[in-house]
Motif scaffolding. Sequence first.
Motif, PDB file in Angstrom:
ATOM      1  N   TYR A  11       0.816  -1.213   0.000  1.00  0.00           N
ATOM      2  CA  TYR A  11       0.000   0.000   0.000  1.00  0.00           C
ATOM      3  C   TYR A  11       0.851   1.264   0.000  1.00  0.00           C
ATOM      4  N   LEU A  12       2.173   1.116   0.011  1.00  0.00           N
ATOM      5  CA  LEU A  12       3.083   2.264   0.025  1.00  0.00           C
ATOM      6  C   LEU A  12       3.746   2.488  -1.328  1.00  0.00           C
ATOM      7  N   GLU A  13       3.154   1.954  -2.368  1.00  0.00           N
ATOM      8  CA  GLU A  13       3.777   2.014  -3.691  1.00  0.00           C
ATOM      9  C   GLU A  13       3.766   3.428  -4.267  1.00  0.00           C
ATOM     10  N   GLY A  14       4.881   3.784  -4.916  1.00  0.00           N
ATOM     11  CA  GLY A  14       4.996   4.995  -5.718  1.00  0.00           C
ATOM     12  C   GLY A  14       5.226   4.548  -7.152  1.00  0.00           C
ATOM     13  N   PRO A  15       6.486   4.593  -7.646  1.00  0.00           N
ATOM     14  CA  PRO A  15       6.778   3.961  -8.934  1.00  0.00           C
ATOM     15  C   PRO A  15       6.480   2.467  -8.838  1.00  0.00           C
ATOM     16  N   PRO A  16       6.008   1.845  -9.912  1.00  0.00           N
ATOM     17  CA  PRO A  16       5.635   0.433  -9.840  1.00  0.00           C
ATOM     18  C   PRO A  16       6.731  -0.439  -9.235  1.00  0.00           C
ATOM     19  N   GLY A  17       6.387  -1.111  -8.141  1.00  0.00           N
ATOM     20  CA  GLY A  17       7.322  -2.009  -7.490  1.00  0.00           C
ATOM     21  C   GLY A  17       8.200  -1.360  -6.432  1.00  0.00           C
ATOM     22  N   TYR A  18       8.097  -0.040  -6.293  1.00  0.00           N
ATOM     23  CA  TYR A  18       8.982   0.665  -5.365  1.00  0.00           C
ATOM     24  C   TYR A  18       8.188   1.504  -4.365  1.00  0.00           C
ATOM     25  N   THR A  19       8.843   1.856  -3.257  1.00  0.00           N
ATOM     26  CA  THR A  19       8.205   2.616  -2.190  1.00  0.00           C
ATOM     27  C   THR A  19       8.062   4.086  -2.566  1.00  0.00           C
ATOM     28  N   HIS A  20       6.916   4.662  -2.259  1.00  0.00           N
ATOM     29  CA  HIS A  20       6.648   6.074  -2.528  1.00  0.00           C
ATOM     30  C   HIS A  20       7.628   6.950  -1.744  1.00  0.00           C
ATOM     31  N   GLY A  21       8.119   8.013  -2.393  1.00  0.00           N
ATOM     32  CA  GLY A  21       9.060   8.909  -1.735  1.00  0.00           C
ATOM     33  C   GLY A  21       8.502   9.557  -0.487  1.00  0.00           C
ATOM     34  N   GLY A  22       7.199   9.837  -0.487  1.00  0.00           N
ATOM     35  CA  GLY A  22       6.579  10.420   0.697  1.00  0.00           C
ATOM     36  C   GLY A  22       6.572   9.467   1.875  1.00  0.00           C
ATOM     37  N   CYS A  23       6.439   8.167   1.604  1.00  0.00           N
ATOM     38  CA  CYS A  23       6.477   7.174   2.676  1.00  0.00           C
ATOM     39  C   CYS A  23       7.891   7.037   3.241  1.00  0.00           C
ATOM     40  N   ILE A  24       8.876   7.150   2.359  1.00  0.00           N
ATOM     41  CA  ILE A  24      10.264   7.140   2.816  1.00  0.00           C
ATOM     42  C   ILE A  24      10.522   8.353   3.707  1.00  0.00           C
ATOM     43  N   ALA A  25      10.029   9.514   3.283  1.00  0.00           N
ATOM     44  CA  ALA A  25      10.173  10.726   4.091  1.00  0.00           C
ATOM     45  C   ALA A  25       9.480  10.573   5.441  1.00  0.00           C
TER      46      ALA A  25
END
Length: 231
Positions: free
Chosen positions: A131-145
């Motif tokens: 549920y934290l996806e940004g680019p397909p298959g990767y973590t959204h930058g906002g979730c990393i922040a």
Amino acid sequence: MLHICSRLLGGGAVLCLRTSRSHTGPAPVRWFSVGRPSHGPQDYSLPNATWSRNTRDLYDKYEELSKTGGWRRIKSYNSSVHHMSDQPPVGDRVTRLFTRNIDQDGLGFEYCMFYNVAEKRMVCIFQPGPYLEGPPGYTHGGCIATMLDSTLGAIAVYVYGHVMTANLNINYRNPIPLGCTVLVDGHLEKLDGRKVFTRGQIRSYDDRTVHTEATGLFITLNCPDEGGSAD
């Protein structure tokens, strides 16, 4: 093709994923999760069946280190009021801590924090769910922040008490695949009056890859008489 299925015995959580390697990047990941029943306040810092082997290994490493007294695990509930106090929330609450707003294990922010008082250092073992996806298959930058803000902010809370984020500066180095295990590692840099300066990075579980670097500035809401500097 890789197929992983993890089950919590006794009618708990079930998490399955299917993925395959591709020269164009990670294939779409399919996740299926069934939430486990709740019996009283849940401490989300404890392992559950959706944690990968790497996530559990890091958890076991810091749990072992905590036996010497240098580190201690931070209990984590879904209430921001009690998040850093090790105390479960009392009564029904409408609000929830942002990183604990999904009832089902494995779908969102799976993480656990350990704090070292002497080093004024916080580590956060983080496994991003689908549920934290940004680019397909990767973590959204906002979730990393969010995880950097939570980890660096937790340091400020433990050093000074209640704080608010004033500045968070992030350099994204390498993307974080969904479902992988990373370590958010932060420490106190200095204190200047009401200002708490912190620094941290996100590394792969084996320390081979630096995913993200960040600095954080937090402002205390209840300022003590004097500030100081980190050792």
